[in-house]
Design an enzyme around this catalytic site. Structure first.
Site, mmCIF file in Angstrom:
data_model
loop_
_atom_site.group_PDB
_atom_site.id
_atom_site.type_symbol
_atom_site.label_atom_id
_atom_site.label_comp_id
_atom_site.label_asym_id
_atom_site.label_seq_id
_atom_site.Cartn_x
_atom_site.Cartn_y
_atom_site.Cartn_z
ATOM 1 N N GLN A 151 19.677 -1.053 14.267
ATOM 2 C CA GLN A 151 19.361 -2.383 14.777
ATOM 3 C C GLN A 151 20.633 -3.226 14.745
ATOM 4 O O GLN A 151 21.227 -3.439 13.688
ATOM 5 C CB GLN A 151 18.288 -3.061 13.926
ATOM 6 C CG GLN A 151 17.841 -4.392 14.517
ATOM 7 C CD GLN A 151 16.918 -5.171 13.602
ATOM 8 O OE1 GLN A 151 17.355 -5.692 12.578
ATOM 9 N NE2 GLN A 151 15.645 -5.251 13.952
ATOM 10 N N TYR A 153 17.486 -15.092 15.016
ATOM 11 C CA TYR A 153 18.893 -14.719 15.120
ATOM 12 C C TYR A 153 19.396 -15.015 16.538
ATOM 13 O O TYR A 153 18.659 -15.543 17.368
ATOM 14 C CB TYR A 153 19.083 -13.263 14.708
ATOM 15 C CG TYR A 153 18.759 -13.046 13.241
ATOM 16 C CD1 TYR A 153 19.531 -13.650 12.247
ATOM 17 C CD2 TYR A 153 17.660 -12.285 12.842
ATOM 18 C CE1 TYR A 153 19.224 -13.491 10.903
ATOM 19 C CE2 TYR A 153 17.351 -12.116 11.501
ATOM 20 C CZ TYR A 153 18.133 -12.731 10.531
ATOM 21 O OH TYR A 153 17.816 -12.581 9.205
ATOM 22 N N CYS A 171 11.090 -3.514 -5.561
ATOM 23 C CA CYS A 171 9.667 -3.669 -5.247
ATOM 24 C C CYS A 171 8.894 -3.781 -6.555
ATOM 25 O O CYS A 171 9.096 -2.975 -7.472
ATOM 26 C CB CYS A 171 9.178 -2.465 -4.439
ATOM 27 S SG CYS A 171 7.392 -2.447 -4.132
ATOM 28 N N GLU A 212 -6.925 2.797 -24.078
ATOM 29 C CA GLU A 212 -7.079 1.380 -23.758
ATOM 30 C C GLU A 212 -8.251 0.818 -24.564
ATOM 31 O O GLU A 212 -9.370 1.342 -24.492
ATOM 32 C CB GLU A 212 -7.313 1.190 -22.256
ATOM 33 C CG GLU A 212 -7.773 -0.193 -21.828
ATOM 34 C CD GLU A 212 -6.847 -1.303 -22.305
ATOM 35 O OE1 GLU A 212 -7.378 -2.283 -22.871
ATOM 36 O OE2 GLU A 212 -5.615 -1.194 -22.114
#
Length: 547
Positions: free
Chosen positions: A98, A166, A340, A387
């Site tokens: 790109q 842009y 992330c 847990e």
């Protein structure tokens, strides 16, 4: 499944209809070529039929928008880019580059002290210079030379970045183009640009464009439809995204519908007779199928960051780690590499799992413990997870914001299915003392307290208080300051404010008198991403021989 069928752009055949979206990473070098980490980042996602690089600047004068961005401004860079394309081709995938000139969407310090240029003198970040015809011709030739380098580097195609405000978009959008010469019609600039590129290269040339800029004075689906119609004889495909410079953009948060821009794309589809790609919060197979009712290929952005094996997992019906659309670590790109919140491997794809053996007992079924269990099981350990509550998820079960809860709890569903697949033994409602790892974060978000009939002021950026507003407003008068939105991505901040206003929450500039005052602003605060990342690193380096 149509998603997995082959698909062609001009004479380039793709093995499926999944496209990896161009996303900035900061994984390139300061000179603008891909690092080993960058190449592995792409290789890990090469189950997609087509990968599109992040925006790649075309000159070393005024085209760059961010540090460590890819650039194809010089012939010396060709061998390094050829290394990337070679790797992807060996994975039986295709890769397009790109190309971009950012125009006014930059700062002088990013473009080597030069002044930003734009079609019109409408500043955004720094003062800008209105482009002369000489500037326009220079930039067109910069794109042409970069395109020629792209073909020599082995790229299978070129995408012109005409979206997100842009330079190309600045010519096309009435909101940013106020010229008085022939380029007042921004399509003329686009036509000249494409013609010059196609005169030099033989590989496909497409364009990304915002199907809406969320501004009636800017690009709208109707206007984009007309633009595409005028240039479709020159292009080989069109890639639809959204947004310009405002708070709403292509990376929509969990307050926006999923998938995001299908209705807008339908308007362009009516008149477009060339391959159409569509991006916008595609996370599940169901999302992808909705997109394919309109477009020819599905573009995955944040979801393929969250789970690079999305395509493989769709094929094999395996648990998919979901993008929760939090817009946190993947958006903090001014000073750091891409990360992330749900995928701590992102940016570290070059690391290898070390084989292990033996039993490991973990206490804590929040996201930290779940991630530790996942990685240790992949390494070969016999994992047992304890847990003390009756369900997994830890603090995620305390979320009060209904939109956030809807997305974030998908993450717990993923871990439950994945840990079952990996044969991790889970013991709920059981507090085990004799364990190897205590997976409890050092810090936690504040716990919920119930109030009724009170006046509450929140002057805090903690995520928990953002959530608790949704519950407190039911029975109280609630005021929040701007600090509540501090640190949030623009999209998430804007839409959260809209949700608050709909509920009757008062957003104030200054503090008001209240029965309950919450005054807690932190530079760093506990988060899902922080907990998962710590779990990942602990598990990656866990070695029983050190005990």
């Amino acid at each position: 499944m149509k998603l997995l069928e082959p698909f062609s752009i001009k004479d380039v055949e793709l093995k499926n209809r999944v496209v990896m979206s161009p996303m900035i990473t900061n994984l390139a070098t300061p000179e603008g070529y891909p690092t080993e980490e960058h190449i592995m980042y792409f290789v890990r996602r090469a189950s997609a039929g087509l990968l599109i690089t992040e925006y790649t600047y075309v000159n070393k004068v005024d085209a760059r928008g961010s540090p460590n961005q890819l650039g194809l401004y010089d012939d010396e860079l060709i061998p390094k880019f050829a290394r990337l394309t070679e790797a992807i081709h060996n994975m039986d995938s295709k890769i397009f580059v790109q190309l971009v000139h950012v125009g006014r969407k930059t700062r002088k310090n990013l473009i080597w002290g030069n002044q930003p240029i734009a079609p019109s003198n409408i500043p955004l970040l720094d003062p800008v210079k209105e482009m002369t015809e000489d500037d326009i011709n220079r930039v067109i030739m910069d794109f042409v030379k970069a395109s020629e380098r792209a073909e020599k580097s082995g790229f299978d195609g070129i995408e012109l970045h005409g979206a997100h405000g842009y330079l190309i978009a600045q010519f096309l959008s009435p909101a940013t183009n106020k010229r008085e010469d022939k380029y007042r019609d921004g399509v003329i600039f686009l036509e000249e640009l494409i013609k010059e590129i196609k005169r030099i290269v033989s590989i496909p040339v497409g364009m990304r464009i915002s199907v809406t800029e969320f501004d009636p004075q800017g690009l709208t689906p109707e206007l984009v439809s007309k633009i595409v119609k005028r240039v479709e004889h020159l292009l080989d495909y069109v890639h639809l995204s959204a947004g310009r410079d405002g708070p709403l953009g292509g990376s929509s948060s969990f307050y926006y519908q999923r998938p995001s821009y299908v209705e807008e794309a339908k308007i362009v589809r009516k008149s477009a007779n060339l391959p159409l790609l569509l991006v916008g919060s595609v996370s599940t197979v169901e999302d992808a199928e909705k997109v394919l009712e309109v477009a020819d290929a599905v573009v995955l952005g944040r979801q393929i960051l969250a789970d690079p094996d999305w395509v493989v997992k769709v094929q094999k019906n395996l648990p998919i780690r979901p993008c929760i659309r939090c817009n946190q670590l993947c958006r903090l790109l001014s000073t750091r590499e891409v990360r992330c919140d749900v995928n701590p491997e992102l940016g570290w794809e070059i690391l290898q799992l070390k084989k292990g053996e033996g039993e490991v007992k973990i206490a804590g079924g929040g996201v930290m413990g779940l991630e530790i269990a996942r990685v240790l099981a992949l390494r070969g350990f016999d994992v047992k997870l304890y847990e003390k509550r009756d369900k997994l998820g830890g603090q995620l079960n305390e979320i009060k914001d209904p939109w956030k809860k809807n997305e974030f709890l998908r993450l717990i569903d993923y871990y439950e299915k994945e840990l079952k697949r990996l044969n991790v033994k889970i013991y709920l409602s059981r507090e085990e003392k004799d364990v190897d790892i205590v997976a409890i974060p050092k810090e936690r978000q504040p716990e919920f307290k119930e109030y009724k009939g009170l006046r509450i002021l929140i002057n805090s950026n903690l995520y928990a208080y953002q959530d608790y507003v949704f519950e407190w407003i039911k029975y109280n008068e609630v005021y929040v300051t701007d600090n509540v939105f501090k640190g949030l991505d623009r999209n998430r901040s804007y839409l959260l404010q809209q949700k608050y206003k709909e509920l009757g929450v008062n957003i104030v500039k200054e503090k008001v008198n209240a029965d309950i005052v919450i005054d807690d602003i932190r530079k760093n605060q506990p988060s899902i991403g922080q907990s998962i990342s710590r779990g990942f690193w602990l598990a990656m380096n866990w070695n029983t021989s050190l005990l």
